[in-house]
Design an enzyme around this catalytic site. Structure first.
Site, short mmCIF file in Angstrom:
data_model
loop_
_atom_site.label_atom_id
_atom_site.label_comp_id
_atom_site.label_asym_id
_atom_site.label_seq_id
_atom_site.Cartn_x
_atom_site.Cartn_y
_atom_site.Cartn_z
N ARG A 185 -11.02 -0.38 2.24
CA ARG A 185 -12.49 -0.45 2.31
C ARG A 185 -13.09 -0.63 0.92
NH1 ARG A 185 -12.68 5.31 5.19
NH2 ARG A 185 -10.66 4.51 5.84
N ASP A 218 0.19 -4.88 4.70
CA ASP A 218 -1.21 -4.51 4.51
C ASP A 218 -2.06 -5.68 4.00
OD1 ASP A 218 -3.01 -2.50 4.98
OD2 ASP A 218 -2.80 -1.57 3.00
N ASP A 253 0.83 -1.20 0.00
CA ASP A 253 0.00 0.00 0.00
C ASP A 253 0.87 1.25 0.00
OD1 ASP A 253 -1.94 1.91 0.21
OD2 ASP A 253 -2.49 1.45 2.30
N ASP A 307 -5.79 6.43 -0.74
CA ASP A 307 -5.15 5.66 0.33
C ASP A 307 -6.19 4.95 1.21
OD1 ASP A 307 -3.08 4.62 1.78
OD2 ASP A 307 -2.59 6.49 2.85
N LYS A 339 1.57 8.03 0.28
CA LYS A 339 2.01 8.13 1.67
C LYS A 339 3.40 8.75 1.74
CE LYS A 339 -0.28 3.87 3.29
NZ LYS A 339 -1.15 4.45 4.32
N1 BES Z 1 -3.20 0.34 5.20
C1 BES Z 1 -3.57 1.61 5.68
C2 BES Z 1 -3.84 1.63 7.19
C3 BES Z 1 -2.65 1.38 8.07
C4 BES Z 1 -1.91 2.43 8.57
C5 BES Z 1 -2.34 0.10 8.48
C6 BES Z 1 -0.85 2.19 9.43
C7 BES Z 1 -1.28 -0.14 9.33
C8 BES Z 1 -0.56 0.91 9.82
C9 BES Z 1 -4.87 2.07 4.99
O1 BES Z 1 -5.01 1.64 3.68
C10 BES Z 1 -4.84 3.56 4.98
O2 BES Z 1 -3.97 4.10 4.35
N2 BES Z 1 -5.79 4.18 5.65
C11 BES Z 1 -5.88 5.60 5.71
C12 BES Z 1 -7.31 6.01 5.59
C13 BES Z 1 -7.54 7.48 5.34
C14 BES Z 1 -6.93 7.90 4.01
C15 BES Z 1 -9.02 7.78 5.37
C16 BES Z 1 -5.30 6.05 7.04
O3 BES Z 1 -5.46 5.34 8.03
O4 BES Z 1 -4.66 7.08 7.08
ZN ZN Z 2 -4.10 -0.10 3.16
MN MN Z 3 -4.07 2.90 2.30
#
Ligand code: BES
Ligand code: ZN
Ligand code: MN
Length: 501
Positions: free
Chosen positions: A356, A293, A275, A352, A282
């Protein structure tokens, strides 16, 4: 254990009996002021009382504190006192920890056989504690080193070949069955750890499919893997939208354990094999960790293997949407509106928030199977790490009984979960100006709005969502946990499935 080593032999020894081979190290649980063991007490008396003097000298016996002795006895040359803190008797989690420490220390000292003492317990507690001890013996020293040069000094010493559980009470036969179960479940957890450890260039969606096919052949699961063409014809628009930025093909993996038939229980695991965030990229620092991920997918693969190996008497289906999330000229963009299997239109605010999206297709597919229950596991939000840290998964649910069942399985396995509310007020954060729903609800309650997004795709099916972002990866070593991949979710799922009626 390392990935390429043979599974460890586990022996259960009746109260007062001797093991088939001597143990080079005996781990002994110690409470403040008290050595919790009979065999160790006998040994202690034979020697000049090192354990009792340790306790008298003020060994605090705090949880996790250890002290290693060289006894000088040929039979049991090493004694390892392991503090388990205040309390009564020895519960399953303590047994898992003491056993984990035993193999960790055994490995450092290149010992071949290690044992763990279980103090006398009431009859009904013995199986769960024996199972947990076997789990600790198989989990504690796990290491993945197949990507290093063989013989390199960075490769750890060979793992102990066998682990012995010394019962203080109870029936060795029932404890033996329980220990065998523990070993199977722990091997499946180590399998999940291996998958999570493997980097994104190796553990691709098609690699996950190959591992799933292998499980099918070895353990008798029905397995299918759908590629882009099939996904297009089935209408998996959201999974394809996330996959659009990468040259690596997505997969939708289905594993089925027929069991006794009937309405299936469906497990869904997020399988983002890397990811980057996509166009909503990111920051570079720490991005390498995003190979984990796909920990939800690994938990589902590990649990499905255990379900098949233990031949659990129920029908279980595992579903894994797998893809990379990368930026490119063909990638999904912020502002795009997409439509997946359910027909719901989704405004993509942030690429990101891809987990979901791919889960929405898998959940829509799951509901069509008319399941008894759906449980999904996903490293879904950074917000969950902020909320609960590394000590629990976030649980969100459409069904109270299901939530309770998972919570209690969490307490029994040491894989704790903590429920967060899905109050209707939170759903408004996902209202879109242009589509049925948007994929990001902003910073406030980020874990809950992610849960709410998923809920839109499960209709009335009893469903639990587990956000495992905080527990999939360990920043430091634990009593039965190396740094890195944890294999979280396998013990929890198998315990819940085994206790479901
Ligand atoms: N895979 C990430 C979540 C994540 C973050 C897992 C840190 C493990 C450690 C997910 O896909 C993500 O990026 N989520 C975003 C959502 C946001 C953009 C609404 C997040 O958590 O920042
Ligand atoms: Zn993710
Ligand atoms: Mn993500």
């Amino acid at each position: 254990m390392s990935h390429s080593e043979e599974p460890r032999a586990i022996e259960v020894v009746a109260p007062g009996a001797n093991p088939s081979a001597g143990v080079e190290l005996l781990a002994v649980p110690v409470r403040p002021g008290q050595v919790l063991a009979q065999r160790a007490a006998a040994l202690d008396a034979e020697l000049s009382g090192p354990l009792s003097r340790l306790v008298e000298a003020g060994f605090s016996a705090k949880a996790g504190e250890t002290r290693l002795f060289f006894s000088g006895l040929a039979e049991t040359p090493h004694l390892l006192a392991v503090g388990v803190g205040e309390g009564e008797g020895l519960d399953a989690e303590n047994a898992r920890r003491v056993a984990g420490k035993a193999v960790q220390v055994g490995r450092i000292h290149s010992l071949v056989t290690v044992g763990v003492e279980i103090p006398p317990l009431s009859e009904e507690d013995v199986p769960a504690v024996a199972q947990a001890a076997a789990e600790g013996l198989c989990l504690g020293d796990w290491a993945y080193e197949d990507l290093r040069r063989p013989g390199s000094e960075r490769v750890s010493p060979p793992a102990p070949q066998s682990g012995v559980i010394f019962l203080g009470s109870g029936q060795p036969a029932s404890a033996g069955d329980a220990a065998g179960r523990g070993r199977t479940i722990a091997e499946c957890q180590n399998f999940a750890r291996m998958l999570v450890t493997l980097p994104g260039n190796i553990a691709t969606p098609s690699y996950l499919e190959e591992r799933a096919q292998e499980l099918g052949e070895r353990y008798g699961l029905r397995v299918e893997g759908w590629g882009p063409e099939r996904l297009r014809s089935e209408g998996f628009g959201s999974l394809l939208a996330v996959a659009a930025g990468s040259r690596v093909e997505p997969r939708f993996i289905v594993l089925e354990h027929q069991g006794t038939g009937g309405a299936p229980t469906v497990l869904v695991g997020k399988g983002v094999t890397f990811d980057s965030g996509g166009i909503s990229i990111k920051p570079a620092s720490g991005m390498e960790d995003m190979k984990y991920d796909m920990a939800g997918a690994a938990a589902v693969l590990g649990a499905m293997r255990a379900v098949a190996e233990l031949d659990l008497p129920l029908r279980v289906i595992g579903l894994i949407p797998a893809t990379e999330n990368l930026p490119s000229g063909t990638a999904l963009k912020p502002g795009d509106v997409i439509r997946g299997l359910s027909g719901t239109s989704i405004e993509v605010i942030n690429t990101d928030a891809e987990g979901r999206l791919i889960l929405s297709d898998a959940l829509a597919f799951a509901t069509r199977l008319e399941p008894a229950a759906i449980v999904d596991l996903a490293t879904l939000t950074g917000a969950c790490v902020v909320a609960l840290g590394r000590h629990a998964m976030g649980l969100m649910a459409s069904d109270d009984a299901l939530a309770k069942a998972l919570k209690s399985a969490g307490e029994r396995t040491g894989e704790r979960v903590w429920r967060l509310p899905l109050w209707p007020e939170y759903r408004r954060q996902l209202d879109s100006d242009i589509a049925d729903i948007k994929n990001s609800g902003g910073r406030d309650a980020g874990t809950i709005t992610a849960g709410w997004f998923l809920r839109d795709f499960v209709d009335e099916t009893p469903w639990v969502h587990l956000d495992m972002a905080g527990v999939a990866w360990a920043e430091k070593v634990g009593p039965y946990q190396p740094k890195g991949a944890t294999g979280a979710g396998v013990r929890l799922l198998v315990e819940w499935l085994s206790s479901a009626d």
